[in-house]
Design an enzyme around this catalytic site. Sequence first.
Site, short mmCIF file in Angstrom:
data_model
loop_
_atom_site.label_atom_id
_atom_site.label_comp_id
_atom_site.label_asym_id
_atom_site.label_seq_id
_atom_site.Cartn_x
_atom_site.Cartn_y
_atom_site.Cartn_z
N ASP A 140 35.60 39.84 39.10
CA ASP A 140 34.59 38.97 39.72
C ASP A 140 33.27 38.99 38.97
O ASP A 140 32.22 38.62 39.52
CB ASP A 140 34.35 39.38 41.18
N1 LIG Z 1 40.84 40.26 35.55
C1 LIG Z 1 40.51 39.60 36.67
N2 LIG Z 1 41.48 39.28 37.57
C2 LIG Z 1 41.14 38.61 38.71
C3 LIG Z 1 39.80 38.30 38.99
C4 LIG Z 1 38.80 38.63 38.00
O1 LIG Z 1 37.61 38.34 38.17
N3 LIG Z 1 39.20 39.30 36.88
N4 LIG Z 1 39.47 37.71 40.22
C5 LIG Z 1 40.50 37.93 41.24
C6 LIG Z 1 40.36 37.36 42.63
N5 LIG Z 1 40.02 38.41 43.56
C7 LIG Z 1 38.92 38.15 44.31
O2 LIG Z 1 38.46 36.98 44.28
C8 LIG Z 1 40.78 39.59 43.71
C9 LIG Z 1 42.16 39.52 43.72
C10 LIG Z 1 42.91 40.69 43.86
C11 LIG Z 1 42.33 41.92 44.01
C12 LIG Z 1 43.20 43.13 44.14
O3 LIG Z 1 42.73 44.23 44.36
N6 LIG Z 1 44.54 42.91 43.97
C13 LIG Z 1 45.53 44.02 43.96
C14 LIG Z 1 46.80 43.62 44.70
C15 LIG Z 1 46.49 43.15 46.10
C16 LIG Z 1 47.78 42.68 46.79
O4 LIG Z 1 48.88 42.91 46.25
O5 LIG Z 1 47.66 42.06 47.88
C17 LIG Z 1 45.94 44.27 42.51
O6 LIG Z 1 45.96 43.29 41.72
O7 LIG Z 1 46.30 45.43 42.22
C18 LIG Z 1 40.94 42.01 44.01
C19 LIG Z 1 40.16 40.85 43.86
C20 LIG Z 1 41.83 37.44 40.71
N7 LIG Z 1 42.13 38.26 39.59
#
Ligand SMILES: Nc1nc2c(c(=O)[nH]1)N[C@@H](CN(C=O)c1ccc(C(=O)N[C@@H](CCC(=O)O)C(=O)O)cc1)CN2
Length: 299
Positions: free
Chosen positions: A243
């Site tokens: 983000d």
């Molecule tokens: N490298 C990036 N990837 C993503 C970004 C970013 O800015 N840089 N934005 C996110 C969107 N997001 C909030 O808007 C967000 C999405 C997912 C997570 C998170 O902790 N996901 C976990 C899994 C959660 C699940 O399985 O339900 C994970 O990926 O381990 C935090 C913020 C989109 N991607």
Amino acid sequence: MTNTYQHQQHAQRPDKRNRARMLISCPDRPGIVAAVSHFLYEHGANIVQSDQYSMDPGGGMFFIRFEFDLNDLDKELPVLQEDFSRVADRFDMKWHTFRDSRKKRLAVFVSKEDHCLLELLWQWQAGDLDADIAMVISNHPDMRGLVESFGIPYHHIPVTADTKAEAEKQQLEAVADKADLIVLARYMQIISPKFIEQFPNRIINIHHSFLPAFVGGKPYSQAYERGVKIIGATAHYVTEELDGGPIIEQDVQRVSHRDNVEDLKRIGRTIERVVLARAVKWHIEDRVLVHKNKTVVFN
Ligand SMILES: Nc1nc2c(c(=O)[nH]1)N[C@@H](CN(C=O)c1ccc(C(=O)N[C@@H](CCC(=O)O)C(=O)O)cc1)CN2
């Protein structure tokens, strides 16, 4: 499944087969606009729109966006590009040209929230989104019926902590040379650096808060606990910093103590849809330049 929606062209696109766009970033100094506009004139181009911005005049960066018509564009644009390299070298320019007639291809990533995906599908179906939605990719099966009802391919690629690398490999294979822009429409998976480097400043995410407030997960719960009087949404390019990428568009809405978390989510969904659609529109119209971790948006 039959395509119950026919992609309609409500918005009649003017004939822009000879329309091109040029984006330029370079160190600021006198004479840049004169040099570029004279070059375009010499090549028979007719400038129909121009916009420029000087960041820290005299010592900072200069940004320009031109739209121009050039007869027999298919033949003449490569000649113009070849000749422009001399002007670009003289001013140390980073520059790109784009053809208005070449629609960008979107790959939309979604998880379980449908509102941002629907906004893009509705705008595309109405002919208001001047791009093609080449595919939708999701880590869940929930949206398949909705997406295929628009006649758009749906790729269900499940993602778990253990399968993330393999899942991204499948995602990259699906989008390879079929997408110019990745749109994360409330896609709730963190994108790896390896994936990002394939699409530098070509992955747009919608974060459901008015960044830099409430980064990370559950921003509406964070906002409720903080007792905010304004909530918002932020569309930004995706970088390795969660983000933290260059902000393209934001908007806000007032809330009050009477609103619980579900109210904040309901109010926020409308903001998210509008903000994401604006950011995607400005990107596909080549109106966004990125310098360091900020954008210049010629909208
Ligand atoms: N490298 C990036 N990837 C993503 C970004 C970013 O800015 N840089 N934005 C996110 C969107 N997001 C909030 O808007 C967000 C999405 C997912 C997570 C998170 O902790 N996901 C976990 C899994 C959660 C699940 O399985 O339900 C994970 O990926 O381990 C935090 C913020 C989109 N991607």
